[in-house]
Design an enzyme around this catalytic site. Structure first.
Site, PDB file in Angstrom:
ATOM      1  N   ASP A   1      29.510  -9.056  19.177  1.00 46.13           N
ATOM      2  CA  ASP A   1      29.737 -10.503  19.140  1.00 46.13           C
ATOM      3  C   ASP A   1      29.639 -11.002  20.580  1.00 46.13           C
ATOM      4  OD1 ASP A   1      32.347  -9.653  19.972  1.00 46.13           O
ATOM      5  OD2 ASP A   1      33.236 -10.125  18.025  1.00 46.13           O
TER       6      ASP A   1
ATOM      7  N   GLU B   1      29.714  -3.294  17.076  1.00 45.70           N
ATOM      8  CA  GLU B   1      30.660  -4.411  16.890  1.00 45.70           C
ATOM      9  C   GLU B   1      30.223  -5.650  17.663  1.00 45.70           C
ATOM     10  OE1 GLU B   1      34.761  -3.240  17.449  1.00 45.70           O
ATOM     11  OE2 GLU B   1      34.442  -1.273  16.552  1.00 45.70           O
TER      12      GLU B   1
ATOM     13  N   GLU C   1      37.981   4.442  20.768  1.00 44.97           N
ATOM     14  CA  GLU C   1      38.649   3.929  21.981  1.00 44.97           C
ATOM     15  C   GLU C   1      39.615   4.930  22.613  1.00 44.97           C
ATOM     16  OE1 GLU C   1      40.315   0.132  20.807  1.00 44.97           O
ATOM     17  OE2 GLU C   1      38.337  -0.756  20.552  1.00 44.97           O
TER      18      GLU C   1
ATOM     19  N   ASN D   1      33.269   5.966  19.282  1.00 49.80           N
ATOM     20  CA  ASN D   1      33.049   4.519  19.352  1.00 49.80           C
ATOM     21  C   ASN D   1      33.973   3.910  20.409  1.00 49.80           C
ATOM     22  OD1 ASN D   1      31.830   2.114  18.071  1.00 49.80           O
ATOM     23  ND2 ASN D   1      33.901   1.646  17.355  1.00 49.80           N
TER      24      ASN D   1
ATOM     25  N   HIS E   1      31.358  -6.055  22.482  1.00 48.08           N
ATOM     26  CA  HIS E   1      32.072  -7.338  22.416  1.00 48.08           C
ATOM     27  C   HIS E   1      31.823  -8.068  23.738  1.00 48.08           C
ATOM     28  CE1 HIS E   1      34.047  -6.448  18.657  1.00 48.08           C
ATOM     29  NE2 HIS E   1      34.454  -5.285  19.129  1.00 48.08           N
TER      30      HIS E   1
HETATM   31  C1  XIL Z   1      39.883  -5.676  14.749  1.00 43.94           C
HETATM   32  C2  XIL Z   1      39.811  -6.453  13.444  1.00 43.94           C
HETATM   33  O1  XIL Z   1      38.626  -7.206  13.392  1.00 43.94           O
HETATM   34  C3  XIL Z   1      41.026  -7.372  13.337  1.00 43.94           C
HETATM   35  O2  XIL Z   1      41.049  -8.008  12.075  1.00 43.94           O
HETATM   36  C4  XIL Z   1      42.298  -6.552  13.512  1.00 43.94           C
HETATM   37  O3  XIL Z   1      43.414  -7.411  13.520  1.00 43.94           O
HETATM   38  C5  XIL Z   1      42.252  -5.775  14.824  1.00 43.94           C
HETATM   39  O4  XIL Z   1      41.098  -4.965  14.845  1.00 43.94           O
HETATM   40  N1  XIL Z   1      37.551  -2.750  18.209  1.00 43.94           N
HETATM   41  C6  XIL Z   1      37.540  -2.071  17.006  1.00 43.94           C
HETATM   42  C7  XIL Z   1      37.873  -2.786  15.756  1.00 43.94           C
HETATM   43  O5  XIL Z   1      37.162  -0.900  16.975  1.00 43.94           O
HETATM   44  O6  XIL Z   1      38.516  -1.959  14.825  1.00 43.94           O
HETATM   45  C8  XIL Z   1      38.702  -4.022  16.016  1.00 43.94           C
HETATM   46  O7  XIL Z   1      38.828  -4.738  14.795  1.00 43.94           O
HETATM   47  C9  XIL Z   1      38.065  -4.876  17.083  1.00 43.94           C
HETATM   48  C10 XIL Z   1      37.978  -4.108  18.379  1.00 43.94           C
END
Ligand code: XIL
Length: 327
Positions: free
Chosen positions: A249, A247, A136, A181, A217
Site C-alpha cells: 500500500d 502487503e 517480522e 515476511n 507498506h
Molecule cells: C494488520 C491487519 O491489517 C489489521 O487489521 C490488524 O489490526 C493488524 O494487522 N504487517 C503484517 C500484517 O504482516 O499482518 C498486518 O495486518 C499489517 C502489517
C-alpha cells in the site's frame, strides 16, 4: 493504470489482495465484495487476520479453523490462490500465550510453537499456495526483534519454526511454499541484509525456505525507486529463493493528499509492480486490501491514509471509485 500493471503480471505472476473476511464490515459491503470477486483484477487473496494465532488457536491446543475455511472457500470458488498468513509473529497472539503469569520455558514454548505450526500446515495443506512461517523477526537495524519467542527460546526459535514447517510439509507430501515476511526489507540496508542472512542461515542447515515476502507498506514520495527495488529483489533471488510483494500500500502522510501526491502515488505503485514484473523470481504482488474504507492504515498511522487502489466517496456500501483510471 493499475489494471494495466496487473495485466503485465498475468498469467505468469499473480496480482492479489488481502481481505479481512469474515469478521469485519467488508463482507457485508456488496460493492467491496463485487470487486474482491473480480478475478480479472485479483487472482490471489491473503487473509488479513483470520489465520493469525489469536484466531486459529484461541485456547491452548484448541484450534478454530472456521474463519480460515470460509476464507479459503471463497477464494477457491473464484479460482484465486491463497497466501496463508501467518504462523509465528509477536503480534495478535492469544492471551493464554502472552499472559505474563504463564512461566514458559524454552522447552514448553517450543512445543507450543511446533504444535501450532504443524497443526495449521497439515490441516490446510496445499489449499495454501504459501505460508508466512515467521513474520517480522527483525528490528530496523537488523538485530533480532525481542519477541516472546526470542526472549524465551532464543534466536534458535527461527530455525526451529522452519524445521517444524518443513517436517509438516514432508509428512503430508505438500507443495506449499514456506516464506519469511517482513517490512523495510524492500531496499538495501541493514534490515534487508539481515533478512538475507536469515535465509542463508536456514540454507546452510538444509532447512527449507522457498521465498521472502517484501511487505511494501510505502509512503507517497518515499517509495524506493524501481531500480532500487529490483536490485534488492535480486539480492534475495540470488540466494535461490522466490520473492513476493506481500502487503503493498502507498499511504499519504497527510490528508487529504495534494493533486501532486495523487500523481506520485500512481508512479509509486508502478515502481513496485514494475520491479516485480522485471524480476523473474518475483511470483506476484499482493495489495494490503484495495479499498480505503477498510484499510488498516488510518487506525495504525493516525492522520494518514488514502493508501489503497480504490475508495468509496459515498462511504461504506456505495460504489467504488478507482483512483487511477484504467489505461
Ligand atoms: C494488520 C491487519 O491489517 C489489521 O487489521 C490488524 O489490526 C493488524 O494487522 N504487517 C503484517 C500484517 O504482516 O499482518 C498486518 O495486518 C499489517 C502489517
Amino acid at each position: 493504470g493499475f489494471n494495466k500493471a496487473a495485466k503485465s503480471l498475468s498469467p505468469k505472476r499473480y496480482f492479489g489482495t488481502a481481505a479481512d473476511i469474515p469478521g469485519t464490515g467488508e463482507n457485508q459491503d456488496p460493492y467491496y465484495m463485487a470487486e474482491l470477486n473480480n478475478t480479472k483484477d485479483f487472482g490471489q487473496l491473503t487473509p488479513a487476520n483470520i489465520m493469525k494465532w489469536y484466531a486459529t488457536e484461541p485456547e491452548q491446543g484448541v484450534f478454530n479453523y472456521t474463519g480460515g475455511n470460509d476464507f479459503l472457500a471463497l477464494a477457491e470458488a473464484n479460482g484465486q490462490i491463497v497466501r496463508c498468513h501467518n504462523l509465528v509473529w509477536y503480534n495478535q497472539l492469544p492471551y493464554w500465550l502472552t499472559n505474563p503469569t504463564t512461566n514458559w520455558t524454552a522447552a514448553t514454548l517450543t512445543a507450543v510453537m511446533e504444535n501450532h505450526i504443524t497443526n495449521l500446515i497439515e490441516y490446510w495443506g496445499d489449499r495454501c499456495y504459501a505460508w508466512d512461517v515467521v513474520n517480522e523477526a527483525l528490528n530496523d537495524d537488523g538485530s533480532w526483534r525481542e519477541t516472546i519467542f526470542y526472549e524465551v527460546i532464543g534466536p534458535s526459535y527461527f530455525d526451529i519454526a522452519y524445521k517444524t514447517a518443513q517436517a509438516a510439509v514432508k509428512a503430508k507430501g505438500l507443495k506449499v511454499k514456506l516464506y519469511y515476511n517482513d517490512y523495510n526489507i524492500e531496499y538495501p540496508g541493514n534490515k534487508s541484509t539481515a533478512a538475507q542472512n536469515l535465509v542463508k542461515g536456514l540454507q546452510s542447515q538444509k532447512i527449507k525456505i522457498d521465498g521472502v515476502g517484501l511487505q511494501s507498506h510505502f509512503i507517497i514520495g518515499e517509495t524506493p525507486s524501481q531500480a532500487t527495488q529490483e536490485s534488492n529483489m535480486a539480492a534475495f533471488t540470488g540466494l535461490g529463493v522466490d520473492v513476493a510483494v506481500t502487503e503493498l500500500d502507498v499511504r499519504s502522510p497527510n490528508l487529504p493528499p495534494t493533486a501532486a501526491q495523487e500523481t506520485q502515488q500512481k508512479a509509486d505503485y508502478q515502481s513496485t509492480v514494475g520491479a516485480c514484473a522485471n524480476t523473474q523470481r518475483c511470483v506476484g504482488v499482493t495489495v494490503w486490501d484495495f479499498d480505503d474504507t477498510y484499510s488498516w492504515i488510518p487506525s495504525t498511522f493516525p492522520g494518514q491514509g488514502y493508501g489503497d487502489l480504490f475508495f468509496q466517496p459515498g462511504g461504506p456500501d456505495t460504489p467504488l471509485v478507482k483512483k487511477v483510471a484504467a489505461d
